[in-house]
Design a protein around this motif. Structure first.
Motif, short mmCIF file in Angstrom:
data_model
loop_
_atom_site.label_atom_id
_atom_site.label_comp_id
_atom_site.label_asym_id
_atom_site.label_seq_id
_atom_site.Cartn_x
_atom_site.Cartn_y
_atom_site.Cartn_z
N GLY A 308 0.77 -1.24 0.00
CA GLY A 308 0.00 0.00 0.00
C GLY A 308 0.80 1.29 0.00
N ILE A 309 2.09 1.21 -0.33
CA ILE A 309 2.93 2.41 -0.35
C ILE A 309 2.39 3.37 -1.44
N PRO A 310 2.13 4.64 -1.07
CA PRO A 310 1.39 5.54 -1.96
C PRO A 310 2.03 5.78 -3.33
N LEU A 311 3.32 6.03 -3.37
CA LEU A 311 3.94 6.40 -4.65
C LEU A 311 5.14 5.51 -4.97
N ARG A 312 5.28 5.21 -6.25
CA ARG A 312 6.46 4.47 -6.72
C ARG A 312 7.11 5.29 -7.81
N LEU A 313 8.42 5.39 -7.74
CA LEU A 313 9.17 6.07 -8.79
C LEU A 313 10.08 5.05 -9.45
N GLU A 314 9.84 4.81 -10.75
CA GLU A 314 10.69 3.89 -11.49
C GLU A 314 11.78 4.71 -12.18
N ILE A 315 13.02 4.28 -12.00
CA ILE A 315 14.12 4.95 -12.69
C ILE A 315 14.97 3.91 -13.41
N GLY A 316 15.05 4.04 -14.74
CA GLY A 316 15.87 3.12 -15.53
C GLY A 316 16.78 3.90 -16.46
N PRO A 317 17.59 3.20 -17.21
CA PRO A 317 18.54 3.85 -18.12
C PRO A 317 17.85 4.77 -19.12
N ARG A 318 16.72 4.36 -19.64
CA ARG A 318 16.01 5.19 -20.62
C ARG A 318 15.52 6.47 -19.98
N ASP A 319 15.10 6.38 -18.70
CA ASP A 319 14.66 7.58 -17.98
C ASP A 319 15.82 8.53 -17.77
N LEU A 320 16.93 7.95 -17.33
CA LEU A 320 18.09 8.78 -17.02
C LEU A 320 18.53 9.60 -18.22
N ALA A 321 18.43 8.98 -19.41
CA ALA A 321 18.80 9.68 -20.64
C ALA A 321 17.98 10.95 -20.82
N ASN A 322 16.76 10.94 -20.27
CA ASN A 322 15.88 12.11 -20.38
C ASN A 322 15.75 12.88 -19.07
N ASN A 323 16.56 12.51 -18.10
CA ASN A 323 16.48 13.12 -16.77
C ASN A 323 15.06 13.04 -16.20
N GLN A 324 14.47 11.87 -16.36
CA GLN A 324 13.10 11.71 -15.84
C GLN A 324 12.93 10.38 -15.13
N GLY A 325 11.78 10.20 -14.53
CA GLY A 325 11.41 8.94 -13.93
C GLY A 325 9.94 8.69 -14.22
N VAL A 326 9.44 7.52 -13.84
CA VAL A 326 8.01 7.25 -14.02
C VAL A 326 7.38 7.15 -12.64
N LEU A 327 6.42 8.05 -12.40
CA LEU A 327 5.77 8.11 -11.09
C LEU A 327 4.42 7.41 -11.16
N VAL A 328 4.16 6.50 -10.20
CA VAL A 328 2.92 5.71 -10.22
C VAL A 328 2.19 5.87 -8.90
#
Length: 447
Positions: A308-328
Motif C-alpha cells: 500500500g505504499i502511496p507512490l512508486r518512482l521507477e528509474i531506468g537507463p532510458r529515464d536517465l537519458a531524459n532526466n526523468q522517472g516514471v511516477l505511479v
RNA sequence: CGGGGCGUAGCGUAGCCCGGUAGCGCGCCUGCUUCGGGAGCAGGAGGUCGCUGGUUCAAAUCCAGUCGCCCCGACCA
C-alpha cells in the motif's frame, strides 16, 4: 495516532484555550472492588473481565481485574488529587493495553487484548464536561478524516448502546466496503455517576461541596482495521500518504553492473533531494530505495502495491537519458513521466492530492450506499438483507421498537446523527411503527 | 457454550474413502543466463504426517482418546 494529546485545535471544537491533556500511565491491575463501585459499569464490564486470582503462589485476598478500561482506577486517583474547583479541570490521557474477554474475536476489530488511547477528565460543570466530550469527538473525527481518509458520521448513541456508566455516549461511525458500520471511536459524558461512586468532590467558589463532572474517550488499534477495510482493494493495502511509513519507493531498473551503479547513484540523488524537501513543518518526505538485487522490477512493483505504499518512482537507463522517472500512484495506479529536477514539489502535491482523493472516494462510496429518502419497513428489511448500507429514518424513541428492528434485520441504530448528517427534511414517523418520530436515526449492520 | 471444518517441510496443499517408496507449488541455498509488471534452466537442503494409544506383517491413511486452530451463532471498542 498522536491526536489525543490535545495539542491541536479541532476544526469543530468550540474553544482552543483549554489546557492540553497530560500524558500519564495507570496500573494494569485493578482491585475487583473498584469495578463494583459504579453499578452500571460493573454490569457492563464484569462479564468480559479477565481476573487475576493468584499471585506469588498464593490465592489473593481480593482478585485483581485486568483493566477493560481505566475509569475506576483513574477516578480513584482523581478523588485524591482534587479538593478545590481550582484543581479543575483535570485532563489525562494514557496509551494502554486493555483486555476484554469477548466471546468472539475478529482480527484488528475485536481482539482480546488491544492497544488504545483513553482520555479521562473532570470538570466543574456539566456543560464544561459536555463541551469536552463533544470536542474530543471532533478531534477523533478530524483524525479519521484528515489522516485515515476515512469519513465518519458522528452522533449520539441510544440508551441500548451507551457506555456502561455514562450519561451520554457519542461515536464516530465509518462505513466499510461491505457496507457495514464500524464504530471507530467514542466519547462519553459520564455526568456525576463516577464522581459519586468514587467520591470525587471539590469545594466550589461559593464554598459548597460538589461532585465533579467527568468525561472519557478512546480510540484503538481498531482504526487500523478501519483503514484496511476502507481503502484496501484487490491488489492489497492502500495506505493514506499521511500514515504511510514510506511515502515513495524508488525502484531502480538496470541490466548490467554499469547501469546498476548509474541508476542507483541517480536514485540516491533523488532520495537526497526529496528528503531535503520540506513538505510539512519539521517533517521530510519518507523515501526508500528498493535496491534488492536478484529481484526483478515487476516483482518489486507487486510487493510495494500489496503493502500500500502511496507512490512508486521507477528509474531506468532510458529515464536517465531524459532526466526523468516514471511516477505511479497506488490509489489510481496512474502512471506518468516526471522530471527529476522538480520532483519535490510534484511528489509533495501528488501526495496531498492522493490524501484528499482517498477521502473523497470513500465519502462518495458511503453516500452512494446511504438511503436518505423515506423508506417502507418492508423495503428496509430487503435492503438490510441484500446490499445493506446506512439508512436514515425517523425513530419513535421506544427501545422495544429498536430491539424489534434488530431482531428482524440485524441492523441497529448506529447513532442519532449530528445535525450536519441529518436529512434536509426531518422524518416525521418511525421506521417501523409509524408513531411520531422523536429523532432521526442512522441504521446499519455493524461489526 | 451449541453447529460445522481442519491439523502433512518456513508458507499453501495433494495423498486418507480403497493401509504398502510421503508428492506438488511458493519460499530457501549454489551456479549460469536474466532484469521497463510476479524470471528461466540445472543442481541442492528441508518432513518424529498435532499428540497418545489400539488394530495390522505393515498406519499420514482404519479405530478410540486427547490437544490445538479456523468458520458460523450468542457477547462487544
Amino acid at each position: 495516532m498522536a491526536m489525543a494529546s490535545g495539542s491541536g485545535c479541532s476544526a469543530s471544537s468550540t474553544t482552543c484555550s483549554r489546557r492540553p491533556a497530560t500524558n500519564a500511565y495507570f496500573p494494569l491491575l485493578i482491585p475487583e472492588s473498584f469495578l463494583h463501585k459504579e453499578a452500571q459499569h460493573v454490569e457492563g464490564f464484569a462479564p468480559e473481565a479477565a481476573v487475576v486470582t493468584h499471585g506469588g503462589g498464593k490465592k489473593l485476598d481480593e482478585p485483581l481485574i485486568i483493566r477493560p478500561t481505566s475509569e475506576t482506577i483513574i477516578y480513584t486517583m482523581f478523588a485524591k488529587w482534587v479538593q478545590s474547583y481550582r484543581d479543575l479541570p483535570i485532563l489525562m490521557n494514557q496509551w494502554a493495553n486493555v483486555v476484554r474477554w469477548e466471546m468472539r474475536t475478529r482480527l484488528f476489530l475485536r481482539t482480546t487484548e488491544f492497544l488504545w488511547q483513553e482520555g479521562h477528565t473532570a470538570h466543574v460543570t456539566h456543560d464544561e464536561a459536555e463541551e469536552e466530550a463533544r470536542r474530543m469527538l471532533g478531534v477523533y473525527r478530524d483524525f479519521m478524516e484528515g489522516w485515515i481518509a476515512m469519513p465518519v458520521v458522528t452522533g449520539q448513541k441510544t440508551d441500548s448502546e451507551r457506555f456502561a456508566g455514562a450519561l451520554r455516549t457519542y461515536s464516530c461511525e465509518a462505513m466499510m466496503q461491505d457496507n457495514k458500520a464500524l464504530q471507530a471511536g467514542t466519547s462519553h459524558n459520564l455526568g456525576q455517576n463516577f464522581s459519586r461512586a468514587f467520591d470525587l468532590k471539590f469545594q466550589s467558589e461559593s464554598g459548597s461541596t460538589e461532585f465533579a463532572w467527568n468525561t472519557s474517550w478512546g480510540v484503538s488499534t481498531r482504526m487500523v482495521g478501519g483503514m484496511v477495510m476502507t481503502h484496501g482493494d484487490d491488489v492489497g493495502l492502500r495506505v493514506p500518504p499521511l500514515l504511510a511509513p514510506i511515502e515513495l519507493v524508488i525502484v531502480p531498473i538496470y541490466r548490467s553492473d554499469v547501469e546498476r551503479s548509474l541508476v542507483l547513484e541517480a536514485a540516491e540523488r533523488v532520495r537526497h533531494s526529496l528528503c531535503e524537501w520540506d513538505r510539512r513543518e519539521s517533517s521530510r518526505l519518507r523515501v526508500h530505495i528498493d535496491a534488492r538485487d536478484g529481484m526483478k522490477p515487476g516483482a518489486k512493483y507487486y510487493e510495494w502495491e500489496l503493502r500500500g505504499i502511496p507512490l512508486r518512482l521507477e528509474i531506468g537507463p532510458r529515464d536517465l537519458a531524459n532526466n526523468q522517472g516514471v511516477l505511479v500512484r497506488r490509489d489510481t495506479r496512474e502512471k506518468r513521466p516526471v522530471s527529476l529536477d522538480v520532483l519535490g514539489e510534484d511528489v509533495s502535491e501528488t501526495l496531498s492530492r492522493m490524501q484528499r482523493d482517498m477521502l473523497a472516494v470513500a465519502l462518495e462510496r458511503r453516500e452512494a450506499n446511504s438511503v436518505r429518502e423515506r423508506i417502507s419497513y418492508d423495503r428496509f428489511r430487503q435492503f438490510m438483507d441484500a446490499e445493506g448500507g446506512f439508512v436514515y429514518s425517523g425513530w419513535c424513541g421506544d427501545p422495544a421498537c429498536e430491539a424489534q428492528i434488530e431482531d428482524d434485520t440485524k441492523a441497529t441504530i448506529r447513532c442519532l446523527p449530528d445535525e450536519e448528517f441529518r436529512s434536509a427534511e426531518a422524518p416525521t414517523t418511525c421506521l417501523r411503527c409509524d408513531r411520531a418520530a422523536t429523532s432521526e436515526a442512522m441504521w446499519a449492520k455493524s461489526y
